[in-house]
Design an enzyme around this catalytic site. Sequence first.
Site: not given
Ligand code: GDP
Ligand code: IMO
Ligand code: MG
Length: 435
Positions: A13, A40-41
């Site tokens: 994340d 979740g991207h």
């Molecule tokens: P990922 O799994 O690495 O793609 O990241 P996620 O999408 O799960 O979580 C990142 C969250 O931070 C999302 O809600 C993005 O919209 C948000 N985000 C990404 N870059 C920034 C930033 O520079 N500032 C803020 N405030 N939010 C950001």
């Molecule tokens: P992105 O790509 C954050 C975490 C779960 C748990 C552990 C194992 O959005 O960064 P799993 O379901 O993979 O067997 O769970 O890994 N986890 C993540 N945490 N971002 C993710 O994906 C994750 N995918 C799995 O919360 O601790």
């Molecule tokens: Mg994510």
Amino acid sequence: MPVSIVIGSQWGDEGKGKIVDLLSNDVDVVARYQGGANAGHTICWDDQEFVLHLIPSGIFHDGVDCVIGNGVVLDPKAVIEEIEQIEALGYPVEGRLHISHNAHVIMPHHKAIEAAQEQGRKSDTDDDAIGTTGRGIGPAYADKFARTGIRVVDLLDRDVLRTKLTRAIEAKNALLKQVYGANQLDVDAIVEEYVELDQKIDPYVTDTAQLLGRALDNDKHVLAEGAQGSLLDIDFGSYPFVTSSHPTAGGCSTGLGVSPVHVNRIIGIAKAYCTRVGNGPFPTELENEMGEHLRKVGAEFGATTGRPRRCGWLDLVALRYTTMINGFTELVITKLDVLSGLDEIKVCVAYQYDGKETQRFPSEAHTLERITPVYETLPGWDEDISDARHWSDLPSAAQDYLRFVEEHSRAPIGSVSIGPRRDQIISDVNEAPVA
Ligand code: GDP
Ligand code: IMO
Ligand code: MG
């Protein structure tokens, strides 16, 4: 043309989706190499937001091909739903999305086993559950390596699928009943539901290693999109509180069938602080008002499960470790805007363990749990930086913070993200003078 990889440098994340989407302006193919719908991207543009779970984050760019590689575990129903959602937004997917015939498939029995295993790790007094996303990831990879898995190619042949699936569900039903005392799955209903998927999935399935090989021969630029984060790697993360794949750089080669000789750029994505979802050690976690503050300002709730993310200060011991494991050629620091308004900001520069100071990141969970972080305190800044577009727009305390991170992580910072939207990026960090 080369291969670039985007990798989460922390516990996931970090904002990988946003950065992959931005980099997709300059590439021909974006490819996921591991994980599954546990990812979740998030991508934000104008006033829209879309969370991708399986489809690569290049899908919103015309002319970019997207690959789901052999290293991914594919939930066929989830991918079809995601395709329909994206097409409903007006972005064509067929002809642009290519799914590896060798990717392993996630079935309902994987989710049922995972739920039973997680339940089994909890008791009235203890909670040793991993806190998984419940997407069946671990059991699907377990079947892959036990050589009992079902692959995407099997979905295309109804007779083969019927036989393999019946055998698999019957075996898992015995496990669910005898080991976990859990409910049985309805073999016939699942088989009937999944044999119907062949026509829907067929147009997307191909030999993606060959496709990528041809793309590289034809001078195309491939961007590999990591899911999860390096500290969740099955070998290098805080085992057993990890995911079941290799988000780290090595996973790209085996997960796509692309030789490491092609890789020339490895981009580590790091939040300006740390978060973690699920259980497991987290040395710099803030279980106090400051942690609450970061969660609120950073909107730190899981993009896949909606769970609140645990928040803490930036851990430079961990970042140096993941820089070493991955060989980051550059870092992108995200969510710097979330730190605005703090009087001071702490960063962890060393660990204390058994009365001694160390720079080593111990990936075994029981050691990591006993770490006391050693902090340095840096001055904060008051300014709202979400409209900054150049290095020179940043307050000097924010610049100093970034230079500190660069020095301690031992990787140069390429860009800085200061908001969720596409335009909220600073890319002239390297051109700026280093004090
Ligand atoms: P990922 O799994 O690495 O793609 O990241 P996620 O999408 O799960 O979580 C990142 C969250 O931070 C999302 O809600 C993005 O919209 C948000 N985000 C990404 N870059 C920034 C930033 O520079 N500032 C803020 N405030 N939010 C950001
Ligand atoms: P992105 O790509 C954050 C975490 C779960 C748990 C552990 C194992 O959005 O960064 P799993 O379901 O993979 O067997 O769970 O890994 N986890 C993540 N945490 N971002 C993710 O994906 C994750 N995918 C799995 O919360 O601790
Ligand atoms: Mg994510």
